[in-house]
Design an enzyme around this catalytic site. Structure first.
Site, PDB file in Angstrom:
ATOM      1  N   HIS A 216     -46.156  14.360 106.976  1.00  0.00           N
ATOM      2  CA  HIS A 216     -45.851  15.755 107.279  1.00  0.00           C
ATOM      3  C   HIS A 216     -45.862  16.002 108.791  1.00  0.00           C
ATOM      4  O   HIS A 216     -46.422  15.210 109.557  1.00  0.00           O
ATOM      5  CB  HIS A 216     -46.897  16.688 106.653  1.00  0.00           C
TER       6      HIS A 216
ATOM      7  N   ASP B 138     -49.378   9.995 103.952  1.00  0.00           N
ATOM      8  CA  ASP B 138     -49.759  11.402 103.777  1.00  0.00           C
ATOM      9  C   ASP B 138     -50.328  11.990 105.073  1.00  0.00           C
ATOM     10  O   ASP B 138     -50.978  13.038 105.041  1.00  0.00           O
ATOM     11  CB  ASP B 138     -50.749  11.603 102.629  1.00  0.00           C
TER      12      ASP B 138
ATOM     13  N   ASN C 192     -56.031  19.424 103.997  1.00  0.00           N
ATOM     14  CA  ASN C 192     -56.931  19.952 102.959  1.00  0.00           C
ATOM     15  C   ASN C 192     -58.118  19.057 102.638  1.00  0.00           C
ATOM     16  O   ASN C 192     -58.826  19.316 101.664  1.00  0.00           O
ATOM     17  CB  ASN C 192     -56.191  20.241 101.640  1.00  0.00           C
TER      18      ASN C 192
END
Length: 305
Positions: A37, A261, A266
């Site tokens: 991301h 990732d 989170n």
């Protein structure tokens, strides 16, 4: 001129690990980090007012530096929920990559054909449907069906994110999608349950019955209950997740993808070392042939055709 908005990171959530180790495992030439991301920076690309969390800034420059440090050639950048359907940060990163990145966007059903084609030209090759209730508000399934029908003519695929307990309810919906479907993170299995138990067998059944369904064998750091640990002086990363990833890689070698990732949004208890995550790969893809498919052939076939 107004000052840029200041975004305070969600309390208790960790920044990405700055200073990852260099992996011992040498990636094959052409390897793709197929799930990562970019976030903001918020002063340039503001986060969505409807977001459920605020991440740390994780700009494209940091992602590309990590790519080179780990030994990947390319990235697949996935739009995260904190940016909603505003894909500007994603598009900016794709354009800056000089062809070394592709994207998975988040789009609204009323997006125009011109906007879809602009995303395609920028390097977007898919859209993401998120069913994880703690991350997104509930969206009627007919809305997702409308989006699927809009993106199918472009040859895009759909990335679906759900948790294992929701698969029985989603099974028929996912199976009926009219494109290639890529499931995030193996459908987030409970790794305390048997790898050949009914829960994970249902996910394997979904892939067996529908040849258009792929899986990312990603995010052991999210799924593991043991974390990385030392055994006989060697590091065995996330060993409790290995049987799940290896089962999918060996059963469906032509329909699996892997990614870091990064920057691991989170997470609250442990932020992974991305070098250690790369060293996890040979545990789930133990042969050179499986590694080549997982890291090179499959992502290039899906994103750079």
């Amino acid at each position: 001129m107004s000052s840029p908005e200041v975004f305070e990171k969600t309390p208790g959530w960790l920044d990405f690990y700055d200073g990852p180790s260099r992996p011992h495992f040498k990636l094959p030439a052409g390897a793709v980090d197929a799930h990562c991301h970019v976030f903001g920076p918020g002063a340039v690309f503001p986060y969505s007012p409807k977001r459920k969390y605020t991440p740390c800034d994780a700009p494209k420059e940091a992602l590309f530096a990590l790519r080179d440090h780990l030994g990947f050639e390319k990235n697949v950048i996935v739009q995260a929920t904190c940016h909603g359907t505003d894909n500007r940060a994603l598009v900016d990163a794709l354009k800056a990559s000089q062809g070394r990145a592709r994207g998975v966007a988040s789009v609204a059903p009323d997006i125009s054909d011109a906007e879809l084609h602009a995303l395609h030209e920028a390097g977007v090759r898919g859209t993401r449907f998120n069913f994880v209730k703690r991350l997104v508000s509930n969206t009627p399934r007919e809305v997702f069906v409308q989006i699927a029908q809009r993106i199918a003519p472009l040859g895009w695929h759909i990335v679906v994110y759900f948790e294992a307990q929701d698969l029985p309810d989603l099974y028929d919906f996912v199976a009926a999608l009219p494109t290639t479907v890529v499931v995030d993170h193996m459908g987030r299995p409970d790794v305390t349950k048997p790898v050949d138990g009914p829960d994970f067998n249902l996910f394997v059944q979904l892939m067996q019955e529908h040849s258009n369904i792929w899986s990312k064998v990603t995010c052991p750091e999210r799924l593991s209950k043991t974390g990385p640990f030392a055994l006989n002086g060697e590091q065995h990363a996330y060993h409790d997740v290995v049987p799940f990833g290896r089962r999918l890689v060996e059963t469906f070698p032509d329909r699996v993808l892997w990614g870091t990732d990064w920057p691991h949004p989170n997470l609250k208890t442990h932020m992974p070392d991305d070098g250690l995550l790369v060293d996890y790969i040979p545990q789930i893809a133990p042969t050179a042939e499986l590694q080549q498919k997982l890291l090179v052939e499959n992502p290039n076939r899906l994103y750079w055709r």
